[in-house]
Motif scaffolding. Structure first.
Motif, PDB file in Angstrom:
ATOM      1  N   UNK A  44       0.839  -1.210   0.000  1.00 38.57           N
ATOM      2  CA  UNK A  44       0.000   0.000   0.000  1.00 38.57           C
ATOM      3  C   UNK A  44       0.868   1.252   0.000  1.00 38.57           C
ATOM      4  N   UNK A  45       1.914   1.212   0.834  1.00 40.91           N
ATOM      5  CA  UNK A  45       2.788   2.388   0.935  1.00 40.91           C
ATOM      6  C   UNK A  45       3.505   2.669  -0.387  1.00 40.91           C
ATOM      7  N   UNK A  46       4.102   1.642  -0.978  1.00 37.97           N
ATOM      8  CA  UNK A  46       4.904   1.910  -2.184  1.00 37.97           C
ATOM      9  C   UNK A  46       4.021   2.228  -3.394  1.00 37.97           C
ATOM     10  N   UNK A  47       2.851   1.614  -3.473  1.00 37.27           N
ATOM     11  CA  UNK A  47       1.940   1.955  -4.579  1.00 37.27           C
ATOM     12  C   UNK A  47       1.477   3.412  -4.424  1.00 37.27           C
ATOM     13  N   UNK A  48       1.240   3.821  -3.182  1.00 33.83           N
ATOM     14  CA  UNK A  48       0.878   5.226  -2.933  1.00 33.83           C
ATOM     15  C   UNK A  48       1.992   6.163  -3.374  1.00 33.83           C
ATOM     16  N   UNK A  93       9.910   1.130  -3.431  1.00 34.61           N
ATOM     17  CA  UNK A  93       9.978   2.416  -2.718  1.00 34.61           C
ATOM     18  C   UNK A  93      11.143   3.250  -3.226  1.00 34.61           C
ATOM     19  N   UNK A  94      12.289   2.600  -3.424  1.00 33.30           N
ATOM     20  CA  UNK A  94      13.462   3.316  -3.956  1.00 33.30           C
ATOM     21  C   UNK A  94      13.195   3.829  -5.367  1.00 33.30           C
ATOM     22  N   UNK A 103      10.336   4.644  -6.593  1.00 31.03           N
ATOM     23  CA  UNK A 103       9.416   5.786  -6.479  1.00 31.03           C
ATOM     24  C   UNK A 103      10.196   7.052  -6.133  1.00 31.03           C
ATOM     25  N   UNK A 104      11.190   6.912  -5.263  1.00 35.04           N
ATOM     26  CA  UNK A 104      12.017   8.079  -4.903  1.00 35.04           C
ATOM     27  C   UNK A 104      12.816   8.561  -6.114  1.00 35.04           C
ATOM     28  N   UNK A 105      13.344   7.616  -6.905  1.00 36.84           N
ATOM     29  CA  UNK A 105      14.087   8.010  -8.113  1.00 36.84           C
ATOM     30  C   UNK A 105      13.147   8.715  -9.097  1.00 36.84           C
ATOM     31  N   UNK A 106      11.922   8.187  -9.206  1.00 36.80           N
ATOM     32  CA  UNK A 106      10.938   8.846 -10.072  1.00 36.80           C
ATOM     33  C   UNK A 106      10.718  10.288  -9.615  1.00 36.80           C
ATOM     34  N   UNK A 107      10.570  10.452  -8.298  1.00 35.81           N
ATOM     35  CA  UNK A 107      10.315  11.795  -7.753  1.00 35.81           C
ATOM     36  C   UNK A 107      11.485  12.729  -8.030  1.00 35.81           C
ATOM     37  N   UNK A 108      12.706  12.205  -7.928  1.00 31.10           N
ATOM     38  CA  UNK A 108      13.887  13.043  -8.211  1.00 31.10           C
ATOM     39  C   UNK A 108      13.857  13.538  -9.654  1.00 31.10           C
ATOM     40  N   UNK A 109      13.529  12.627 -10.573  1.00 30.93           N
ATOM     41  CA  UNK A 109      13.496  13.015 -11.992  1.00 30.93           C
ATOM     42  C   UNK A 109      12.370  14.023 -12.248  1.00 30.93           C
ATOM     43  N   UNK A 136      18.628  19.355  -9.902  1.00 31.39           N
ATOM     44  CA  UNK A 136      18.741  17.972  -9.443  1.00 31.39           C
ATOM     45  C   UNK A 136      18.697  17.936  -7.909  1.00 31.39           C
ATOM     46  N   UNK A 137      17.896  17.031  -7.363  1.00 31.18           N
ATOM     47  CA  UNK A 137      17.868  16.848  -5.907  1.00 31.18           C
ATOM     48  C   UNK A 137      18.037  15.347  -5.614  1.00 31.18           C
ATOM     49  N   UNK A 138      18.463  15.048  -4.399  1.00 27.19           N
ATOM     50  CA  UNK A 138      18.536  13.646  -3.993  1.00 27.19           C
ATOM     51  C   UNK A 138      17.541  13.443  -2.876  1.00 27.19           C
ATOM     52  N   UNK A 139      16.531  12.633  -3.148  1.00 31.87           N
ATOM     53  CA  UNK A 139      15.502  12.389  -2.142  1.00 31.87           C
ATOM     54  C   UNK A 139      15.976  11.312  -1.170  1.00 31.87           C
ATOM     55  N   UNK A 140      16.606  10.291  -1.722  1.00 28.57           N
ATOM     56  CA  UNK A 140      17.157   9.214  -0.870  1.00 28.57           C
ATOM     57  C   UNK A 140      18.557   8.877  -1.325  1.00 28.57           C
TER      58      UNK A 140
END
Lengths: 219, 277
Positions: A127-131, A197-198, A200-206, A215-219
């Motif tokens: 649920x968390x990672x799909x969100x 989850x990782x 998703x974080x890479x997607x968010x960075x892009x 460019x930012x690093x979320x994780x």
């Protein structure tokens, strides 16, 4: 890109549409695979497996469309960032769909057996990672980054759940060696969800780069 | 965009209200352009433009037709002096001299700040004589020295292999791309510091354009190059710095990769993504 703005915009809309399809398919494969694992439902395992070709075809179609747009329009600035991001998201989403397929394979491996413990944390991780993936896709669609602000914290929670599953499975394996095989499958499933989850974080960075050019690093 | 952020890194002249986005250049400027205005009669064609042209680098000027980019280019060797009703003020410093000053003779200036035009314009003479023309006007009489300089210039312009066996042929027999490289060789022969190029590839086919672009890349090792182009991909490929002009004003100036990847001014973004112009 001095000419063909309207045509470019209409093709970009089609690309967005394809990516939305890709996102829906990848997250469906993931959620149904976890459901299949939880219920050891071989019908759902078959459904997930049957979608792998559609996932690959969408991956090729999106890549082809994006590369054609780069070739034909030689985009710059925000257009170039958007196409670059679309190509990266496509790769991440393909990977996420394939994680679903891998989880379905873990479910198939437990066919005819019963779970050694109630499967609670794995559906919660799903649920968390799909969100997280859905929020990233929404940000890609709208350009609004506000839904991504707490993504790092959400991924921390996913990481903690993965470590919990790992520790719990270790105890099962130490107690009873007959539980080693099912425990390893739990660990593999949780590990794959942690990787989503990782992604998703890479997607968010892009997407952050697409919107701001920074460019930012979320994780 | 606020005046504070847009004025970041500007020299005092430009920071005093131009509102242009400019991070400044790296290294020594070959030209320091400060508060330059050009009027064609009542038309204020260039308005308070300040920027630095980096030494031994390529600087590109882009913008829609009529934005003033070619007009600014022509101020760098005073070509606008030839236009009736044209007035220029401000300062352009080159080697400590203000080249806009009335005391500066534009003829020797143009030997040091050479120009290549949109359409190749070889003289109706032989290939050799086209190159030797400027040298002879400059007083060179030594045949050996003349041959050496002509040969070197043709080689530097990446034309040698194609013309070495026919230097006596008419320059008009060359293809468009070869003619343009001949014109570049003619400019190089008189050993300029700066080469101005006004749409140098717009009359050429893609193969010839590629050769000129390769040549520009080679030239920047020894020369300062300023190029005006309508082709944004070309600006992105060949230049180190890019200035975007709109309605006579410099809107944004900076490193080329920044301008084309993440421009900070809305107008630049809109222009390079084809939303206007």
């Amino acid at each position: 890109m001095p000419m063909g703005r309207e045509k470019f915009d209409s093709e970009m809309a089609l690309l967005h549409n394809d990516l939305t399809k890709m996102g829906n398919l990848a997250t469906q494969m993931l959620s149904k695979s976890v459901e299949a694992f939880k219920r050891l439902d071989m019908g759902l395992v078959g459904w997930v497996d049957s979608k792998k070709n559609e996932l690959a075809e969408l991956d090729h179609a999106i890549e082809k469309r994006a590369l054609e747009m780069i070739t034909l329009y030689q985009p710059m600035a925000s257009d170039m960032r958007m196409l670059g991001t679309a190509l990266k998201l496509n790769t991440y989403l393909y990977r996420i769909g394939r994680y679903g397929k891998d989880i379905a394979r873990d479910a198939a491996a437990l066919q005819g057996q019963s779970h050694i413990s109630k499967v609670v944390m794995i559906p919660h991780m799903m649920d968390l990672v799909v969100g997280m993936v859905n929020d990233a896709l929404k940000a890609f669609e709208t350009g609004d980054l506000s839904g991504l602000k707490d993504l790092a914290e959400r991924d921390d929670e996913v990481d903690q759940l993965w470590e919990s599953v790992f520790r719990e499975c270790l105890t099962y394996m130490m107690e009873d060696q007959r539980k080693i095989t099912p425990s390893l499958h739990y660990i593999m499933v949780a590990r794959n969800l942690e990787r989503v989850g990782d992604q998703a974080c890479k997607m968010a960075e892009k997407i952050h780069y697409m919107v701001t050019g920074e460019h930012v690093e979320i994780k | 965009m606020s005046a504070d952020t847009t004025a970041k890194g500007l020299p005092p002249h430009a920071a005093s209200g131009s509102g242009v986005v400019w991070d400044g250049i790296v290294g020594n400027p070959a030209l320091e352009v400060r508060d330059v205005n050009v009027h064609y009669g009542p038309n204020h064609a260039i308005q308070h433009v300040s920027l630095d042209v980096a030494e031994t680098a390529v600087t590109a000027f882009i913008g829609p037709s009529g934005c003033g980019k070619s007009t600014l280019l022509r101020t760098f060797n005073r070509m606008n002096d030839e236009i009736v009703g044209c007035r220029t003020d401000g300062s352009i410093r080159w080697k400590g001299i203000d080249i806009l000053s009335r005391e500066v003779d534009p003829v020797p200036l143009r030997r040091k700040v050479g120009m290549v035009f949109q359409k190749p314009n070889p003289f109706p003479k032989s290939i050799f004589d086209n190159i030797a023309y400027g040298l002879r006007i400059g007083g060179m009489r030594d045949r050996n020295e003349l041959e050496r300089r002509v040969t070197e210039s043709i080689k530097d312009a990446a034309l040698w292999d194609e013309v070495k066996d026919r230097l006596g042929d008419s320059a008009m027999s060359l293809s468009g791309g070869q003619q343009q490289r001949l014109c570049i060789a003619r400019t190089l022969a008189i050993e300029p510091d700066i080469i101005l190029m006004d749409e140098p590839c717009s009359a050429l086919d893609p193969i010839a354009t590629g050769k000129i672009e390769d040549l520009i890349f080679e030239l920047k090792r020894d020369y300062t190059v300023v190029i005006v182009t309508h082709n944004m991909q070309q600006a992105a490929r060949v230049s180190d710095f890019t200035g975007f002009f709109y309605l006579g004003k410099l809107i944004e100036f900076g490193k080329t990769d920044v301008i084309f990847e993440n421009p900070r001014h809305e107008l630049t973004e809109r222009y390079i993504t084809g939303r206007f112009g």
